[in-house]
Scaffold this active site. Structure first.
Site, mmCIF file in Angstrom:
data_model
loop_
_atom_site.group_PDB
_atom_site.id
_atom_site.type_symbol
_atom_site.label_atom_id
_atom_site.label_comp_id
_atom_site.label_asym_id
_atom_site.label_seq_id
_atom_site.Cartn_x
_atom_site.Cartn_y
_atom_site.Cartn_z
ATOM 1 N N GLN A 245 -11.725 7.274 6.734
ATOM 2 C CA GLN A 245 -10.492 6.958 7.457
ATOM 3 C C GLN A 245 -10.028 8.113 8.341
ATOM 4 O O GLN A 245 -9.073 7.961 9.102
ATOM 5 C CB GLN A 245 -9.387 6.610 6.462
ATOM 6 C CG GLN A 245 -9.654 5.355 5.651
ATOM 7 C CD GLN A 245 -8.578 5.080 4.612
ATOM 8 O OE1 GLN A 245 -7.536 5.737 4.576
ATOM 9 N NE2 GLN A 245 -8.818 4.107 3.742
ATOM 10 N N HIS A 309 -6.146 8.076 3.780
ATOM 11 C CA HIS A 309 -4.682 8.068 3.815
ATOM 12 C C HIS A 309 -4.096 9.275 4.564
ATOM 13 O O HIS A 309 -3.584 10.211 3.969
ATOM 14 C CB HIS A 309 -4.107 7.984 2.397
ATOM 15 C CG HIS A 309 -4.285 6.655 1.761
ATOM 16 N ND1 HIS A 309 -3.559 6.245 0.666
ATOM 17 C CD2 HIS A 309 -5.100 5.608 2.077
ATOM 18 C CE1 HIS A 309 -3.933 5.018 0.318
ATOM 19 N NE2 HIS A 309 -4.869 4.625 1.164
ATOM 20 N N GLU A 403 4.743 -2.529 2.752
ATOM 21 C CA GLU A 403 6.191 -2.490 2.954
ATOM 22 C C GLU A 403 6.582 -2.335 4.415
ATOM 23 O O GLU A 403 5.909 -1.634 5.178
ATOM 24 C CB GLU A 403 6.797 -1.312 2.174
ATOM 25 C CG GLU A 403 6.682 -1.420 0.679
ATOM 26 C CD GLU A 403 7.347 -0.261 -0.044
ATOM 27 O OE1 GLU A 403 7.334 -0.254 -1.290
ATOM 28 O OE2 GLU A 403 7.889 0.654 0.641
ATOM 29 N N TYR A 424 -6.305 -1.041 -7.205
ATOM 30 C CA TYR A 424 -7.444 -1.883 -6.839
ATOM 31 C C TYR A 424 -8.248 -2.311 -8.065
ATOM 32 O O TYR A 424 -8.975 -3.308 -8.020
ATOM 33 C CB TYR A 424 -8.346 -1.145 -5.855
ATOM 34 C CG TYR A 424 -7.628 -0.792 -4.571
ATOM 35 C CD1 TYR A 424 -7.362 -1.772 -3.621
ATOM 36 C CD2 TYR A 424 -7.200 0.501 -4.318
ATOM 37 C CE1 TYR A 424 -6.679 -1.470 -2.451
ATOM 38 C CE2 TYR A 424 -6.525 0.818 -3.153
ATOM 39 C CZ TYR A 424 -6.269 -0.165 -2.219
ATOM 40 O OH TYR A 424 -5.586 0.141 -1.070
#
Length: 540
Positions: A245, A309, A403, A424
């Protein structure tokens, strides 16, 4: 019957010791997760501890059983085969070592293949990992004791049993059922402006009509006003750590770009074992297609390991300050509750990297002055509504619990103490969906849509969308139109589901059209405008 009697005993022993190890490991996993919350000062009543333990036995244990049984059956099969050459008193040690080694190798393999750094949360710490390995070793030792005395006169039987134990994982299977994609009637048209982009992450508009697009591997691309993609990327970017990521994230021109030619870039920097989310300022020389005066103005503290992240979205507030969203680094989720860490926060800076004096934690001992809000997981949508003076964001939850939040200075948004999602693996991250002093979201998505990209629509092409939010979805493979409703928000419409493509970014263009990036090795830049009827008029 003779063939069955030769192997049924070790098979039964391996099954019940495997079951025992899974049950003990599940309970240990739960207690380590709760301990991490307690270390943040969270009080966990016995009733919540019990409910969380029972939840994990039901939901986490089957996942862990699939992982553990594969390693355990293979390792114990190998130990059975080796036991022919090992004295009886050393056999429990052999089986214990095989079980612990097998589990360690399996966890390392799972972590290497899974998209997140560490799948089993308890193994994030050395003590948690050792506890799981010790339980595996205990199961192996009990298995060996249950088999003694091993049949020495018929070594072939041990070999037969080991072969059956090794092959048993082939009998295990699991199925995942995905919910059907949502559909909506299309009253818009989609055209492809640019294709062949490698995992594009962000699109921004320049004065004059040109666009910039970032590609996650570390390239900044120019799209000319006529829609032509410049073949060569813009030169002069800072060094980008691109892995998983990690990579080049957002690009945001300064409000006075027409005069200053200054842009801001967020990106991952460092190396696998020590990396950060970084923010740089640079001047864009369009005539030479290069960046000059490149200056790093912010770097998260502390460094983290892994490649997940990062957050990375940027937005200017009306006072000229700059907000940057950050992620929790996945394995470091508790850091989101610590003001001594930037992980899991939104920071606010002046464009030169200095800290505004009215930031909420300026002067507070032990707190980082850049932090504007905290308790976030991985914020990948950020937009400022100048009409209402609101900073809005959305963030990824785990398995559920995405959210949408209205950001206020100094507010704690709860992660990981509060979430609507679970891990997960099916394990509970926390017993709480609400907690005193922590702000609930305006809207949550469960199951997760993996939101990425956020724009506030203020164009003329879709009059009925004025003031609505458009939310991209990676896992959901759609675009959602969301309307704020006082203290909450509601999903009004689902768009682009027919494309079945991961949506990475969405922006409102100067022409009132929506500009959408799809996340793929050959990603596209799309332009969404109202549909036309047979006479060429817009359909509303």
């Amino acid at each position: 019957m003779l063939a069955v009697s030769a192997w049924h005993k070790p098979l039964l022993h391996v099954i019940w010791t495997c079951f025992l190890a899974v049950l003990l490991s599940t309970l240990v996993q739960t207690q380590f997760n709760l301990l991490a919350l307690q270390q943040l000062g969270v009080t966990i009543p016995f009733s919540e501890r019990l409910a969380t333990s029972l939840h994990d036995v039901r939901h986490f244990a089957p996942v862990y059983a699939a992982i553990f049984s594969c390693s355990y059956l293979v390792s114990q099969g190998i130990a059975l085969w080796l036991s022919r050459w090992v004295a009886g008193r050393w056999q429990p040690a052999l089986f214990a070592l095989a079980a612990a080694s097998g589990l360690w190798c399996t966890l390392m393999l799972v972590n290497a293949l899974a998209p997140m750094p560490t799948l089993i949360a308890a193994s994030r710490s050395l003590m948690g990992l050792l506890s799981l390995l010790l339980i595996a070793a205990l199961a192996g030792a009990i298995f060996a004791r249950a088999l003694q005395p091993l049949p020495s006169a018929r070594p072939q039987r041990a070999l037969d049993a080991s072969a059956l134990v090794v092959l048993l994982p082939l009998l295990l299977s699991a199925g995942l059922v995905s919910p059907p994609a949502m559909a909506t009637k299309s009253e818009y048209r989609v055209e492809t402006l640019v294709k062949g982009l490698e995992h594009p992450w962000s699109v921004a508009f320049l004065s004059g009509g040109a666009m910039l697009v970032t590609e996650r591997p570390g390239r900044l691309r120019l799209i000319h006003i006529d829609g032509r993609l410049e073949p060569e990327p813009i030169a002069g970017l800072p060094a980008v750590f691109a892995s998983g990521q990690a990579g080049l994230f957002d690009v945001l021109p300064a409000p006075d770009f027409a005069q200053s030619q200054r842009i801001f870039l967020s990106y991952a920097c460092g190396r696998m074992r020590a990396n950060h989310t970084c923010l740089a300022s640079a001047r864009l020389d369009l005539s030479q297609l290069e960046l000059t005066d490149v200056t790093e103005i912010f770097r998260t503290y502390p460094a983290k390991t892994g490649n997940a992240h990062y957050g990375g979205r940027l937005a200017f507030l009306d006072d000229g300050s700059l907000a940057l969203s950050l992620g929790d680094g996945f394995d470091y989720r508790e850091e989101a509750q610590r003001l001594s860490s930037h992980l899991g926060s939104i920071v606010r800076l002046w464009p030169d990297g200095s800290v505004p004096e009215d930031n909420p934690f300026v002067g507070q001992p032990g707190a980082l002055a850049e932090i504007y809000s905290y308790g976030h997981r991985n914020v990948q949508g950020l937009v400022y509504d100048s009409a209402t003076k609101q900073l809005l964001s959305h963030e990824h939850g785990p398995k559920g619990g995405d959210e949408l939040n209205r950001i206020e200075p100094g507010v704690n948004f709860g992660w990981p103490v509060v979430t609507q999602g679970i891990d997960y693996t099916g394990a509970r991250i926390t017993p709480f969906t609400a907690y005193q002093g922590m702000q609930p979201p305006l809207l949550d998505w469960t199951p997760s849509i993996a939101p990425s990209g956020l724009t506030l629509y203020q164009g003329d092409l879709f009059p009925g969308w004025q003031g609505d939010l458009l939310v991209g979805a990676l896992a959901g493979r759609q675009l959602q139109r969301v309307r704020l409703t006082g203290q909450g928000a509601e999903i009004v419409e689902v768009l682009l589901a027919e494309l079945a493509e991961r949506i990475r970014d969405v922006r409102t263009g100067p022409d009132g059209a929506l500009y959408v990036l799809t996340d793929d090795g050959r990603g596209r830049l799309l332009r969404v405008t109202p549909a036309l009827d047979g006479a060429g008029a817009k359909v509303h």
